[in-house]
Design a protein around this motif. Structure first.
Motif, PDB file in Angstrom:
ATOM      1  N   GLU A 202       0.824  -1.200   0.000  1.00 45.83           N
ATOM      2  CA  GLU A 202       0.000   0.000   0.000  1.00 45.83           C
ATOM      3  C   GLU A 202       0.863   1.257   0.000  1.00 45.83           C
ATOM      4  OE1 GLU A 202      -3.541   2.162  -0.242  1.00 45.83           O
ATOM      5  OE2 GLU A 202      -3.000   0.073  -0.688  1.00 45.83           O
ATOM      6  N   SER A 203       2.042   1.198   0.626  1.00 42.04           N
ATOM      7  CA  SER A 203       2.956   2.343   0.611  1.00 42.04           C
ATOM      8  C   SER A 203       3.392   2.660  -0.812  1.00 42.04           C
ATOM      9  CB  SER A 203       4.185   2.047   1.482  1.00 42.04           C
ATOM     10  OG  SER A 203       3.816   1.820   2.830  1.00 42.04           O
ATOM     11  N   ILE A 204       3.774   1.636  -1.551  1.00 41.75           N
ATOM     12  CA  ILE A 204       4.187   1.833  -2.944  1.00 41.75           C
ATOM     13  C   ILE A 204       3.027   2.366  -3.778  1.00 41.75           C
ATOM     14  CG2 ILE A 204       4.889   0.617  -5.056  1.00 41.75           C
ATOM     15  CD1 ILE A 204       6.635  -1.174  -3.280  1.00 41.75           C
ATOM     16  N   HIS A 205       1.835   1.830  -3.548  1.00 44.43           N
ATOM     17  CA  HIS A 205       0.651   2.286  -4.284  1.00 44.43           C
ATOM     18  C   HIS A 205       0.418   3.781  -4.054  1.00 44.43           C
ATOM     19  CE1 HIS A 205      -3.451   2.584  -5.758  1.00 44.43           C
ATOM     20  NE2 HIS A 205      -3.838   2.989  -4.553  1.00 44.43           N
ATOM     21  N   LEU A 206       0.480   4.215  -2.791  1.00 45.03           N
ATOM     22  CA  LEU A 206       0.182   5.616  -2.467  1.00 45.03           C
ATOM     23  C   LEU A 206       1.231   6.562  -3.039  1.00 45.03           C
ATOM     24  CD1 LEU A 206      -1.002   5.072   1.212  1.00 45.03           C
ATOM     25  CD2 LEU A 206      -2.434   5.773  -0.718  1.00 45.03           C
ATOM     26  N   VAL A 207       2.497   6.151  -3.035  1.00 44.32           N
ATOM     27  CA  VAL A 207       3.539   6.988  -3.624  1.00 44.32           C
ATOM     28  C   VAL A 207       3.398   6.993  -5.145  1.00 44.32           C
ATOM     29  CG1 VAL A 207       6.027   7.229  -3.980  1.00 44.32           C
ATOM     30  CG2 VAL A 207       5.138   6.698  -1.701  1.00 44.32           C
ATOM     31  N   ARG A 208       3.144   5.842  -5.729  1.00 46.19           N
ATOM     32  CA  ARG A 208       3.010   5.745  -7.190  1.00 46.19           C
ATOM     33  C   ARG A 208       1.844   6.596  -7.701  1.00 46.19           C
ATOM     34  NH1 ARG A 208       0.634   2.766 -11.364  1.00 46.19           N
ATOM     35  NH2 ARG A 208       2.087   2.101 -12.994  1.00 46.19           N
ATOM     36  N   GLU A 209       0.779   6.671  -6.909  1.00 45.96           N
ATOM     37  CA  GLU A 209      -0.396   7.442  -7.311  1.00 45.96           C
ATOM     38  C   GLU A 209      -0.256   8.925  -6.989  1.00 45.96           C
ATOM     39  OE1 GLU A 209      -3.156   6.232  -9.032  1.00 45.96           O
ATOM     40  OE2 GLU A 209      -1.740   4.556  -9.265  1.00 45.96           O
ATOM     41  N   GLY A 210       0.858   9.322  -6.366  1.00 44.80           N
ATOM     42  CA  GLY A 210       1.092  10.732  -6.076  1.00 44.80           C
ATOM     43  C   GLY A 210       0.336  11.259  -4.876  1.00 44.80           C
ATOM     44  N   PRO A 269       1.782  -2.310  -9.807  1.00 52.54           N
ATOM     45  CA  PRO A 269       2.816  -3.076 -10.507  1.00 52.54           C
ATOM     46  C   PRO A 269       4.188  -2.566 -10.102  1.00 52.54           C
ATOM     47  CG  PRO A 269       1.934  -1.391 -11.949  1.00 52.54           C
ATOM     48  CD  PRO A 269       1.121  -1.327 -10.686  1.00 52.54           C
ATOM     49  N   VAL A 270       5.128  -3.470  -9.955  1.00 50.61           N
ATOM     50  CA  VAL A 270       6.503  -3.039  -9.654  1.00 50.61           C
ATOM     51  C   VAL A 270       7.245  -2.990 -10.991  1.00 50.61           C
ATOM     52  CG1 VAL A 270       8.528  -3.411  -8.196  1.00 50.61           C
ATOM     53  CG2 VAL A 270       6.294  -4.165  -7.419  1.00 50.61           C
ATOM     54  N   ASP A 271       6.796  -2.079 -11.849  1.00 53.50           N
ATOM     55  CA  ASP A 271       7.375  -1.927 -13.178  1.00 53.50           C
ATOM     56  C   ASP A 271       8.468  -0.861 -13.147  1.00 53.50           C
ATOM     57  OD1 ASP A 271       5.899   0.392 -12.893  1.00 53.50           O
ATOM     58  OD2 ASP A 271       4.399  -0.146 -14.397  1.00 53.50           O
ATOM     59  N   ARG A 272       9.053  -0.570 -14.306  1.00 56.49           N
ATOM     60  CA  ARG A 272      10.148   0.388 -14.378  1.00 56.49           C
ATOM     61  C   ARG A 272       9.719   1.761 -13.886  1.00 56.49           C
ATOM     62  NH1 ARG A 272      14.748  -0.927 -13.725  1.00 56.49           N
ATOM     63  NH2 ARG A 272      14.720   0.771 -12.222  1.00 56.49           N
ATOM     64  N   GLU A 273       8.528   2.184 -14.242  1.00 54.48           N
ATOM     65  CA  GLU A 273       8.045   3.495 -13.832  1.00 54.48           C
ATOM     66  C   GLU A 273       7.936   3.586 -12.308  1.00 54.48           C
ATOM     67  OE1 GLU A 273       4.035   6.323 -14.204  1.00 54.48           O
ATOM     68  OE2 GLU A 273       4.147   4.406 -15.267  1.00 54.48           O
ATOM     69  N   THR A 274       7.373   2.539 -11.717  1.00 51.96           N
ATOM     70  CA  THR A 274       7.206   2.533 -10.267  1.00 51.96           C
ATOM     71  C   THR A 274       8.559   2.548  -9.567  1.00 51.96           C
ATOM     72  OG1 THR A 274       5.137   1.303 -10.478  1.00 51.96           O
ATOM     73  CG2 THR A 274       6.211   1.272  -8.326  1.00 51.96           C
ATOM     74  N   VAL A 275       9.454   1.680 -10.008  1.00 48.50           N
ATOM     75  CA  VAL A 275      10.783   1.602  -9.394  1.00 48.50           C
ATOM     76  C   VAL A 275      11.519   2.928  -9.523  1.00 48.50           C
ATOM     77  CG1 VAL A 275      13.048   0.504  -9.562  1.00 48.50           C
ATOM     78  CG2 VAL A 275      10.976  -0.892  -9.679  1.00 48.50           C
ATOM     79  N   ASP A 276      11.465   3.541 -10.707  1.00 49.42           N
ATOM     80  CA  ASP A 276      12.151   4.817 -10.910  1.00 49.42           C
ATOM     81  C   ASP A 276      11.581   5.915 -10.017  1.00 49.42           C
ATOM     82  OD1 ASP A 276      13.820   3.672 -12.746  1.00 49.42           O
ATOM     83  OD2 ASP A 276      12.755   4.429 -14.510  1.00 49.42           O
ATOM     84  N   THR A 277      10.259   5.928  -9.846  1.00 48.79           N
ATOM     85  CA  THR A 277       9.615   6.929  -8.991  1.00 48.79           C
ATOM     86  C   THR A 277      10.071   6.788  -7.547  1.00 48.79           C
ATOM     87  OG1 THR A 277       7.654   7.032 -10.405  1.00 48.79           O
ATOM     88  CG2 THR A 277       7.399   7.773  -8.119  1.00 48.79           C
ATOM     89  N   ILE A 278      10.033   5.558  -7.040  1.00 48.33           N
ATOM     90  CA  ILE A 278      10.426   5.309  -5.654  1.00 48.33           C
ATOM     91  C   ILE A 278      11.904   5.654  -5.442  1.00 48.33           C
ATOM     92  CG2 ILE A 278      10.730   3.535  -3.883  1.00 48.33           C
ATOM     93  CD1 ILE A 278       7.811   4.170  -4.352  1.00 48.33           C
ATOM     94  N   LEU A 279      12.754   5.180  -6.350  1.00 52.44           N
ATOM     95  CA  LEU A 279      14.194   5.373  -6.172  1.00 52.44           C
ATOM     96  C   LEU A 279      14.604   6.833  -6.292  1.00 52.44           C
ATOM     97  CD1 LEU A 279      15.760   2.276  -7.971  1.00 52.44           C
ATOM     98  CD2 LEU A 279      15.365   2.656  -5.524  1.00 52.44           C
ATOM     99  N   ALA A 280      13.974   7.570  -7.192  1.00 59.16           N
ATOM    100  CA  ALA A 280      14.318   8.988  -7.341  1.00 59.16           C
ATOM    101  C   ALA A 280      14.026   9.742  -6.048  1.00 59.16           C
ATOM    102  CB  ALA A 280      13.538   9.596  -8.505  1.00 59.16           C
TER     103      ALA A 280
END
Length: 315
Positions: A202-210, A269-280
């Motif tokens: 859920e943490s990844i979801h909330l960050v990915r969704e902005g 999804p733990v796709d490239r976009e998601t990973v790049d968003t989290i890591l940045a």
């Protein structure tokens, strides 16, 4: 079943990764001779360099790294590491065939009454001991990172594990100062990591969704449920949330909405976009700080929280 010792003198630690280093420091701090088995050619230098970080953050206070190092024995081979020790704690990579080969060697060389424990976070004990004449001899003793500080150890037994072996593992971890919890059934991921995974999803979801940034998400957790869960678990917390009627009142009045709220949770999804968003965002926040500094900050804070919670329970 061979009688087991009531005191412990020696332990073998297989591996020299992050988890193994925590066990090495804790075992040595408890006065054990620690025999280390590692495939690293520079194992001695690696452990010696890492020891000050772990020695500084032991639960009972800092220890002299040189005193801990004096209790370490770097064994030339696996059989030499485990021969005659009271306990074996395995920390090899999460590779089932590799761990099965290791435990086959360990079982052949270790004393018949030695505890054979694995720090695995994903593999089940029946699989780990499948190649042994007595598969139930291998137990999971899964710590929560960092293992020299966080009290929890999940003890997971196989189908044929003798109850006395489970009891001996629990006794050993309590002797170390840990909080062992015996799982009533072996499930993939055990308990703590399943809970952590649910929150991470859920943490990844909330960050990915902005909805929030990585920093803001971490602040939400540490400023709310993190401090709450340091003193009461989820069920206990919701029991208090129900007021005088407790958990029964809370579930009867709000429970009907739980499934609806669960359906709104994300499955990112733990796709490239998601990973790049989290890591940045992570890189901008704490990525430039050296690991040793981040770990030292975490360890000081973790010890302070554990100590404060323990004092509060005594009042």
């Amino acid at each position: 079943m061979t009688a087991r010792p009531t005191t412990y003198r020696s332990a073998a630690v297989i591996g020299t990764g992050t988890i193994a280093l925590g066990w090495i420091a804790l075992f040595a701090a408890r006065g054990l001779e620690v025999r280390i088995s590692s495939t690293r050619a520079d194992a001695r230098a690696h452990v010696t360099a890492a020891l000050p970080l772990y020695a500084a953050s032991l639960p009972d206070g800092p220890a002299d790294p040189d005193e801990l190092a004096a209790r370490l024995v770097f064994a030339p081979d696996l059989a030499g590491a485990v021969a005659g020790v009271d306990v074996v704690q395995e920390n090899a990579p999460e590779d089932l065939p590799l761990k099965q080969r290791l435990f086959a060697e360990v079982a052949a060389a270790a004393a018949p009454d030695a505890l054979l424990l694995s720090s695995t976070s994903t593999l089940l004990p029946d699989d780990l001991g499948a190649g042994l004449d007595t598969p139930g001899r291998v137990l999971v003793g899964h710590p929560f990172n960092p293992p020299h500080i966080v009290p929890l150890v999940e003890v997971v037994a196989g189908r044929d594990t003798d109850p006395s072996t489970v009891g001996a593992a629990v006794e050993f971890y309590r002797w170390l100062g840990k909080t062992p919890v015996v799982l009533r059934r072996a499930v993939p991921g055990f308990v703590a990591n399943r809970l952590q995974s649910a929150l991470l999803r859920e943490s990844i979801h909330l960050v990915r969704e902005g909805v929030v940034t990585v920093d803001e998400l971490d602040e939400v957790v540490t400023a709310s449920i993190g401090s709450r869960w340091a003193v009461v678990g989820p069920f206990h917390a919701f029991h208090l949330g129900g007021g005088p009627g407790g958990l029964r009142h809370w579930l009867e009045h709000l429970g009907s909405g739980l499934e609806r709220s669960w359906s709104l949770l994300g499955s990112p999804p733990v796709d490239r976009e998601t990973v790049d968003t989290i890591l940045a965002q992570a890189d901008a926040s704490f990525g430039a700080v050296p690991y040793e500094e981040l770990a030292a900050r975490r360890d000081r804070g973790q010890n302070a929280v554990i100590a404060a919670a323990a004092r509060a329970r005594e009042d």
